[in-house]
Design an enzyme around this catalytic site. Sequence first.
Site, mmCIF file in Angstrom:
data_model
loop_
_atom_site.group_PDB
_atom_site.id
_atom_site.type_symbol
_atom_site.label_atom_id
_atom_site.label_comp_id
_atom_site.label_asym_id
_atom_site.label_seq_id
_atom_site.Cartn_x
_atom_site.Cartn_y
_atom_site.Cartn_z
ATOM 1 N N ASP A 82 0.836 -1.169 -0.092
ATOM 2 C CA ASP A 82 0.082 0.075 0.018
ATOM 3 C C ASP A 82 0.979 1.363 -0.001
ATOM 4 O O ASP A 82 1.866 1.335 0.620
ATOM 5 C CB ASP A 82 -1.070 -0.010 1.267
ATOM 6 C CG ASP A 82 -2.164 0.903 1.434
ATOM 7 O OD1 ASP A 82 -2.600 1.428 0.316
ATOM 8 O OD2 ASP A 82 -2.343 1.622 2.394
ATOM 9 N N GLY A 179 -6.674 8.708 8.084
ATOM 10 C CA GLY A 179 -6.428 8.663 9.696
ATOM 11 C C GLY A 179 -8.011 9.093 10.182
ATOM 12 O O GLY A 179 -8.753 8.726 9.684
ATOM 13 N N GLY A 207 -8.771 5.975 3.045
ATOM 14 C CA GLY A 207 -9.275 6.671 3.880
ATOM 15 C C GLY A 207 -10.527 6.430 4.387
ATOM 16 O O GLY A 207 -11.530 7.047 4.800
ATOM 17 N N THR A 231 -6.681 2.583 9.702
ATOM 18 C CA THR A 231 -6.830 3.173 11.019
ATOM 19 C C THR A 231 -7.814 2.630 11.923
ATOM 20 O O THR A 231 -7.363 2.278 13.310
ATOM 21 C CB THR A 231 -7.142 4.899 11.025
ATOM 22 O OG1 THR A 231 -6.086 5.180 10.255
ATOM 23 C CG2 THR A 231 -6.929 5.294 12.287
HETATM 24 P P1 13P Z 1 -7.417 4.842 6.974
HETATM 25 O O1 13P Z 1 -6.430 4.457 7.958
HETATM 26 O O2 13P Z 1 -7.800 6.386 7.185
HETATM 27 O O3 13P Z 1 -8.609 3.897 6.793
HETATM 28 O O4 13P Z 1 -6.832 4.999 5.273
HETATM 29 C C1 13P Z 1 -6.332 3.847 4.888
HETATM 30 C C2 13P Z 1 -5.637 3.871 3.589
HETATM 31 O O5 13P Z 1 -6.320 4.488 2.763
HETATM 32 C C3 13P Z 1 -4.645 2.941 3.247
HETATM 33 O O6 13P Z 1 -4.200 3.273 1.865
#
Ligand code: 13P
Length: 281
Positions: A82, A179, A207, A231
């Site tokens: 990622d 986040g 996200g 997150t």
């Molecule tokens: P979050 O941690 O906000 O869920 O985002 C994860 C993400 O987009 C990893 O690429």
Amino acid sequence: MALYNYKQILEYAKERKFTVGAFNSMNMETVQAAASAADKKKVPLIIQTYHAHVDYAGADYIRAICNVAAKNSGVMLAMGLDHGRNFEQAKLCIDEKFSGVMIDLASEDYELNVRETCRVVEIAHAKGVSVEAELGTIVTADSTPEQIAKGYTDPEIARRFVKETGIDCLAVSIGTAHGMYKYDPVINFGLLQELIETADCPIVVHGGSNTPDEDILKMVKLGIAKLNIGTDFFRAYNQAMYQVLKEKGAETDIVEIMSAARSAVERTAMKKIDLLTAYRI
Ligand code: 13P
């Protein structure tokens, strides 16, 4: 089962009208939790590891853990890098037999993003590995909606980028951020729809944590191919460990601490899968 690549899983999901979860995992417990949630819900899943966590764990270690998860799983699983930082990191993961890699050069200029993404696509596709790239800026969730909106992906540039690079899926900026949100996220569903219709490529939203369920459902209904969530899992993991340690102290059996964390991640993952598969046929 062997690992599947992103393309295979995204095509399978498109036919059945659901969004594939791409759950960030970084050690044995988080991989086991994600894989077990997918198994219980009988749905394919992408397990992905954030670039800094690949550095921390080692690409070979994380791949070995995912190998066991795939062997023991009754559903299609992919594993991916990622937000790969550069060609070298993507190549390392391709050589370690990840089934998908993301190369994230969205903060660089367009030409460099195209050039380096093409280099990754060439070596990845030769080995049956899928490639995700990003266009627009996906910022951190302490940004205001106005700051987030400044990084929106342009549909026409996205269409061109997909054509020029041959990627398998495209991460876009449409209002989500990485986040814990400081301000309520404002998702531009109109832009998202336009991107889905014009890009000629599966669309990925990043996200996913802490995004209201109604917003996730709306994005799923519009047809996003992949939703990245990180997150929320790490928070569930930390909170569960913290709770056990607070109640029982540092002498607690390590298995009790780690299994509490693993179960918390699994529960969170199952809830997310329910949203992502809400319109499954
Ligand atoms: P979050 O941690 O906000 O869920 O985002 C994860 C993400 O987009 C990893 O690429």
